[in-house]
Scaffold this motif. Structure first.
Motif, PDB file in Angstrom:
ATOM      1  N   UNK A  13      -1.693  -9.442   3.955  1.00 20.39           N
ATOM      2  CA  UNK A  13      -1.543  -8.546   4.482  1.00 20.39           C
ATOM      3  C   UNK A  13      -0.443  -7.508   4.175  1.00 20.39           C
ATOM      4  N   UNK A  14       0.773  -8.308   3.897  1.00 16.93           N
ATOM      5  CA  UNK A  14       1.952  -7.231   3.904  1.00 16.93           C
ATOM      6  C   UNK A  14       1.928  -6.868   2.444  1.00 16.93           C
ATOM      7  N   UNK A  15       1.390  -7.547   1.393  1.00 16.38           N
ATOM      8  CA  UNK A  15       1.419  -6.867   0.247  1.00 16.38           C
ATOM      9  C   UNK A  15       0.217  -5.549   0.172  1.00 16.38           C
ATOM     10  N   UNK A  16      -0.818  -5.689   0.772  1.00 16.76           N
ATOM     11  CA  UNK A  16      -1.785  -4.702   1.040  1.00 16.76           C
ATOM     12  C   UNK A  16      -0.973  -3.471   1.705  1.00 16.76           C
ATOM     13  N   UNK A  17      -0.025  -3.757   2.832  1.00 15.38           N
ATOM     14  CA  UNK A  17       0.225  -2.591   3.410  1.00 15.38           C
ATOM     15  C   UNK A  17       1.273  -1.691   2.631  1.00 15.38           C
ATOM     16  N   UNK A  18       2.069  -2.638   1.839  1.00 13.74           N
ATOM     17  CA  UNK A  18       2.964  -2.064   0.938  1.00 13.74           C
ATOM     18  C   UNK A  18       2.273  -1.381  -0.333  1.00 13.74           C
ATOM     19  N   UNK A  19       1.343  -1.711  -0.749  1.00 17.84           N
ATOM     20  CA  UNK A  19       0.395  -1.000  -1.658  1.00 17.84           C
ATOM     21  C   UNK A  19      -0.141   0.497  -1.070  1.00 17.84           C
ATOM     22  N   UNK A  22       2.768   3.096  -0.642  1.00 17.01           N
ATOM     23  CA  UNK A  22       3.162   3.557  -1.999  1.00 17.01           C
ATOM     24  C   UNK A  22       1.966   4.494  -2.754  1.00 17.01           C
ATOM     25  N   UNK A  23       0.880   4.155  -2.106  1.00 16.73           N
ATOM     26  CA  UNK A  23      -0.282   5.084  -2.713  1.00 16.73           C
ATOM     27  C   UNK A  23      -0.030   6.477  -2.018  1.00 16.73           C
ATOM     28  N   UNK A  44       7.580   0.467   6.283  1.00 22.02           N
ATOM     29  CA  UNK A  44       6.526   1.080   5.667  1.00 22.02           C
ATOM     30  C   UNK A  44       5.856   2.066   6.622  1.00 22.02           C
ATOM     31  N   UNK A  45       6.648   2.310   7.874  1.00 21.42           N
ATOM     32  CA  UNK A  45       6.207   3.452   8.774  1.00 21.42           C
ATOM     33  C   UNK A  45       5.034   3.076   9.357  1.00 21.42           C
ATOM     34  N   UNK A  46       4.545   1.816   9.638  1.00 17.81           N
ATOM     35  CA  UNK A  46       3.429   1.775  10.233  1.00 17.81           C
ATOM     36  C   UNK A  46       3.323   1.830  11.768  1.00 17.81           C
TER      37      UNK A  46
END
Length: 309
Positions: A13-19, A22-23, A44-46
């Motif tokens: 989940x964390x890697x997905x949020x980061x990706x 960045x997109x 990541x400003x979530x």
């Protein structure tokens, strides 16, 4: 796009949020349980929303938001406690599907597992094989996929992805075990470690999930995700040995194999590494995706991150 990620504070989940961050161009809603772990998502400003997918009442908080897409990653992954596996993986997935219908989401990307077909003998495994698990975790993911497919029939646009064992920097489960075994040379390798061991670097897995976000030919069947190259068990452990700067694991003498694999505790663990585990990536590759990160480099980076921690 407004995107909801369940299990956002977990490893994938964390890697997905980061990706997704960045997109760019997305508003990210992260559904999490643990405030301490959720702190890692703040850069990541979530928008953090606390709750539990198995608690329908806590999901009702999301009805006040406009959500376009749901990445459903939350799951219980320990291969124990059948009741909890069912509660989280099956009933939790049904709750997410009901929420998606209420919100009118455009798409769900559901993280399943290769465990739902890993009991089939075919090499490599392909996505359309019959369900067949080898443990209770896999059985819970089968039941969860059946729920997902039921809601797909009801009109929900659902993409099903099936990662293999996922590794990476600070991965809390598999990497710790593999590195512990490597460092202390706990296991000899059966058959000189010639069995294939297909893994998935976390950034390869989440890059593939994001790739599938806007692809139309994804709403039938499922997709295996993983590393492009498949190493042998020997190659995996030798790569980790080099990263840790320790001697490679020894080979189990042929004459000892029948004895060792029948030992009550260690036999099953050693036998795990005697089976070819390969998953065809042809389906996702046919859409134009190629895993960008190389397996050996990724294994070394992952091992070195544990040395620094």
């Amino acid at each position: 796009m407004n995107i909801l990620i369940t299990g956002a504070s977990g490893f994938i989940g964390k890697s997905l949020v980061e990706g997704l961050f960045k997109e760019g161009g997305h508003t990210l809603f992260c559904f999490v349980r643990n405030p301490q772990k959720a702190k890692a998502l703040e850069p990541f400003g979530v928008k953090l929303i606390y709750g539990d997918i198995a608690d329908k009442a806590s999901l009702d908080k999301l009805l006040n938001h406009k959500i376009d897409v749901i990445f459903h990653n939350a799951a219980y992954v320990e291969n124990k406690n059948p009741k909890l596996l069912y509660h989280v993986n099956v009933l939790g997935s049904e709750n997410i599907c009901k929420l998606a219908l209420s919100l009118g989401v455009k798409k769900i990307i559901y993280t399943s597992s290769v465990a739902v077909v890993s009991g089939n003998p075919q090499v490599p495994l392909v996505e359309d094989l019959p369900f067949k698990a080898t443990n209770i975790y896999g059985e819970s993911k089968i039941e969860a996929e059946k729920v997902i497919l039921k809601y797909r029939e009801k009109g929900l646009n659902i993409v099903v992805v099936r990662p293999p064992m996922v590794y990476g920097e600070n991965e809390p489960h598999m990497m710790k075990v593999l590195l512990f075994v490597t460092k202390y040379r706990l296991f000899p390798l059966i058959d000189k470690g010639k069995a294939k061991f297909h893994l998935g670097y976390v950034k390869n897995v989440t890059d593939a999930m994001i790739f599938l976000l806007d692809k139309e030919k994804t709403l039938e069947g499922s997709f295996f995700l993983g590393d492009e190259e498949v190493l042998t068990v020997r190659e995996v452990f030798d790569t980790l040995s080099r990263a840790l700067k320790v001697k490679p694991l020894p080979n189990l003498p042929v004459w000892m194999k029948p004895v060792v694999i029948n030992l009550p505790s260690i036999g099953k663990k050693i036998s795990f590494f005697s089976k070819d585990r390969v998953y065809s990536l042809e389906r996702i590759k046919s859409l134009g995706f190629k895993a960008p990160f190389k397996v050996r480099e990724s294994l070394i980076k992952s091992a070195q991150s544990f040395l620094r921690s």
